[in-house]
Design a protein around this motif. Structure first.
Motif, PDB file in Angstrom:
ATOM      1  N   GLN A  12       0.838  -1.206   0.000  1.00 41.06           N
ATOM      2  CA  GLN A  12       0.000   0.000   0.000  1.00 41.06           C
ATOM      3  C   GLN A  12       0.871   1.253   0.000  1.00 41.06           C
ATOM      4  N   LEU A  13       1.883   1.275   0.852  1.00 38.86           N
ATOM      5  CA  LEU A  13       2.763   2.441   0.946  1.00 38.86           C
ATOM      6  C   LEU A  13       3.552   2.647  -0.340  1.00 38.86           C
ATOM      7  N   GLY A  14       4.038   1.555  -0.924  1.00 37.62           N
ATOM      8  CA  GLY A  14       4.762   1.658  -2.193  1.00 37.62           C
ATOM      9  C   GLY A  14       3.898   2.276  -3.277  1.00 37.62           C
ATOM     10  N   PHE A  15       2.630   1.862  -3.326  1.00 37.64           N
ATOM     11  CA  PHE A  15       1.715   2.423  -4.315  1.00 37.64           C
ATOM     12  C   PHE A  15       1.465   3.900  -4.035  1.00 37.64           C
ATOM     13  N   VAL A  16       1.250   4.231  -2.768  1.00 43.67           N
ATOM     14  CA  VAL A  16       0.972   5.624  -2.396  1.00 43.67           C
ATOM     15  C   VAL A  16       2.134   6.529  -2.800  1.00 43.67           C
ATOM     16  N   ILE A  17       3.353   6.094  -2.559  1.00 35.69           N
ATOM     17  CA  ILE A  17       4.522   6.901  -2.931  1.00 35.69           C
ATOM     18  C   ILE A  17       4.557   7.116  -4.441  1.00 35.69           C
ATOM     19  N   ARG A  18       4.341   6.042  -5.216  1.00 36.88           N
ATOM     20  CA  ARG A  18       4.336   6.176  -6.678  1.00 36.88           C
ATOM     21  C   ARG A  18       3.214   7.115  -7.128  1.00 36.88           C
ATOM     22  N   PHE A  19       2.036   6.943  -6.536  1.00 43.29           N
ATOM     23  CA  PHE A  19       0.887   7.749  -6.932  1.00 43.29           C
ATOM     24  C   PHE A  19       1.095   9.222  -6.602  1.00 43.29           C
ATOM     25  N   LYS A  31       6.373  10.432 -15.617  1.00 41.93           N
ATOM     26  CA  LYS A  31       4.998   9.970 -15.408  1.00 41.93           C
ATOM     27  C   LYS A  31       4.783   8.622 -16.093  1.00 41.93           C
ATOM     28  N   LEU A  32       5.296   8.488 -17.314  1.00 43.47           N
ATOM     29  CA  LEU A  32       5.157   7.219 -18.030  1.00 43.47           C
ATOM     30  C   LEU A  32       5.866   6.089 -17.286  1.00 43.47           C
ATOM     31  N   PHE A  33       7.031   6.374 -16.738  1.00 38.64           N
ATOM     32  CA  PHE A  33       7.752   5.385 -15.941  1.00 38.64           C
ATOM     33  C   PHE A  33       6.920   4.954 -14.729  1.00 38.64           C
ATOM     34  N   LEU A  34       6.331   5.921 -14.040  1.00 36.74           N
ATOM     35  CA  LEU A  34       5.510   5.608 -12.865  1.00 36.74           C
ATOM     36  C   LEU A  34       4.265   4.819 -13.245  1.00 36.74           C
ATOM     37  N   ILE A  35       3.645   5.172 -14.379  1.00 41.28           N
ATOM     38  CA  ILE A  35       2.467   4.439 -14.854  1.00 41.28           C
ATOM     39  C   ILE A  35       2.825   2.977 -15.102  1.00 41.28           C
ATOM     40  N   LYS A  36       3.927   2.759 -15.789  1.00 39.45           N
ATOM     41  CA  LYS A  36       4.352   1.377 -16.078  1.00 39.45           C
ATOM     42  C   LYS A  36       4.695   0.637 -14.788  1.00 39.45           C
ATOM     43  N   SER A  37       5.325   1.335 -13.873  1.00 43.72           N
ATOM     44  CA  SER A  37       5.690   0.730 -12.588  1.00 43.72           C
ATOM     45  C   SER A  37       4.445   0.331 -11.798  1.00 43.72           C
ATOM     46  N   MET A  38       3.438   1.218 -11.748  1.00 44.97           N
ATOM     47  CA  MET A  38       2.199   0.912 -11.016  1.00 44.97           C
ATOM     48  C   MET A  38       1.456  -0.253 -11.671  1.00 44.97           C
ATOM     49  N   PHE A  39       1.489  -0.301 -13.002  1.00 45.24           N
ATOM     50  CA  PHE A  39       0.797  -1.380 -13.703  1.00 45.24           C
ATOM     51  C   PHE A  39       1.495  -2.712 -13.466  1.00 45.24           C
ATOM     52  N   ARG A  40       2.812  -2.706 -13.597  1.00 46.03           N
ATOM     53  CA  ARG A  40       3.580  -3.939 -13.443  1.00 46.03           C
ATOM     54  C   ARG A  40       3.460  -4.504 -12.017  1.00 46.03           C
ATOM     55  N   LYS A  41       3.569  -3.644 -11.025  1.00 50.65           N
ATOM     56  CA  LYS A  41       3.599  -4.112  -9.638  1.00 50.65           C
ATOM     57  C   LYS A  41       2.207  -4.306  -9.035  1.00 50.65           C
ATOM     58  N   TYR A  42       1.244  -3.443  -9.394  1.00 51.04           N
ATOM     59  CA  TYR A  42      -0.063  -3.454  -8.721  1.00 51.04           C
ATOM     60  C   TYR A  42      -1.240  -3.752  -9.651  1.00 51.04           C
ATOM     61  N   GLY A  43      -1.011  -3.765 -10.959  1.00 50.74           N
ATOM     62  CA  GLY A  43      -2.121  -3.963 -11.883  1.00 50.74           C
ATOM     63  C   GLY A  43      -3.021  -2.747 -11.979  1.00 50.74           C
ATOM     64  N   VAL A  44      -2.465  -1.576 -11.687  1.00 48.33           N
ATOM     65  CA  VAL A  44      -3.213  -0.320 -11.741  1.00 48.33           C
ATOM     66  C   VAL A  44      -2.745   0.457 -12.970  1.00 48.33           C
ATOM     67  N   LEU A  45      -3.699   0.849 -13.825  1.00 47.82           N
ATOM     68  CA  LEU A  45      -3.364   1.597 -15.029  1.00 47.82           C
ATOM     69  C   LEU A  45      -4.072   2.945 -14.990  1.00 47.82           C
ATOM     70  N   ILE A  46      -3.292   4.013 -14.958  1.00 47.72           N
ATOM     71  CA  ILE A  46      -3.840   5.369 -14.934  1.00 47.72           C
ATOM     72  C   ILE A  46      -3.419   6.051 -16.223  1.00 47.72           C
TER      73      ILE A  46
END
Length: 152
Positions: A12-19, A31-46
């Motif tokens: 949760q904390l890792g996601f919050v920091i990225r977000f 931003k693109l790097f963070l989007i890919k990171s959130m998708f790869r690690k959490y399955g979240v696509l923004i």
């Protein structure tokens, strides 16, 4: 040591920091790097063109999809497996993305599709499909979502 362990291993904390970094005024390539990171690690696509207000909380950040031009207000709670985006309806002449106003709660497995407006302080129940506007303060649920009448 406990704080370092929490920072390194708490999903949760890792996601919050990225977000939070994503919401800062940073160059697009970051931003693109963070989007890919959130998708790869959490399955979240923004989507890169989305607008997300302050204090938006992803309660269980997994399986969440937010389209490119979605607008989300302040103090919104989004639970797991929520999709917010454009409707793919070839019959519809209306083309657009949802606008989520402030203080909205979107429960698990809900879909908000098309050019709809979700009013301030409304609640979207779990497993709902919303393709029509929701008035401020309303509680909706179902497929398709309908307003629930709550006795007070």
């Amino acid at each position: 040591m406990r704080i370092l362990k929490k920072i390194l291993f708490d999903p949760q904390l890792g996601f919050v920091i990225r977000f939070k970094l994503y919401n800062k005024d940073i160059p697009n390539f970051l931003k693109l790097f963070l989007i890919k990171s959130m998708f790869r690690k959490y399955g979240v696509l923004i989507g890169n063109g989305s607008s997300i207000g302050k204090n938006v909380k992803f309660v269980h950040p997994t399986g969440i999809v937010i389209g490119d031009k979605v607008k989300i207000g302040k103090n919104v709670l989004i639970y797991q497996n929520v999709t917010i985006g454009k409707a793919n309806n070839s019959k519809s002449k209306k083309d657009g993305y949802p606008v989520i106003e402030d203080n909205v709660i979107i429960y698990a497995n809900s879909v908000i599709a098309g050019p709809v407006k979700i009013g301030k302080g409304s609640i979207i129940g779990a497993n709902s499909f919303v393709n029509k506007d929701v008035e401020p303060g309303d509680i909706v649920a179902g497929n398709p979502a309908k307003k629930l009448i709550i006795d007070k």
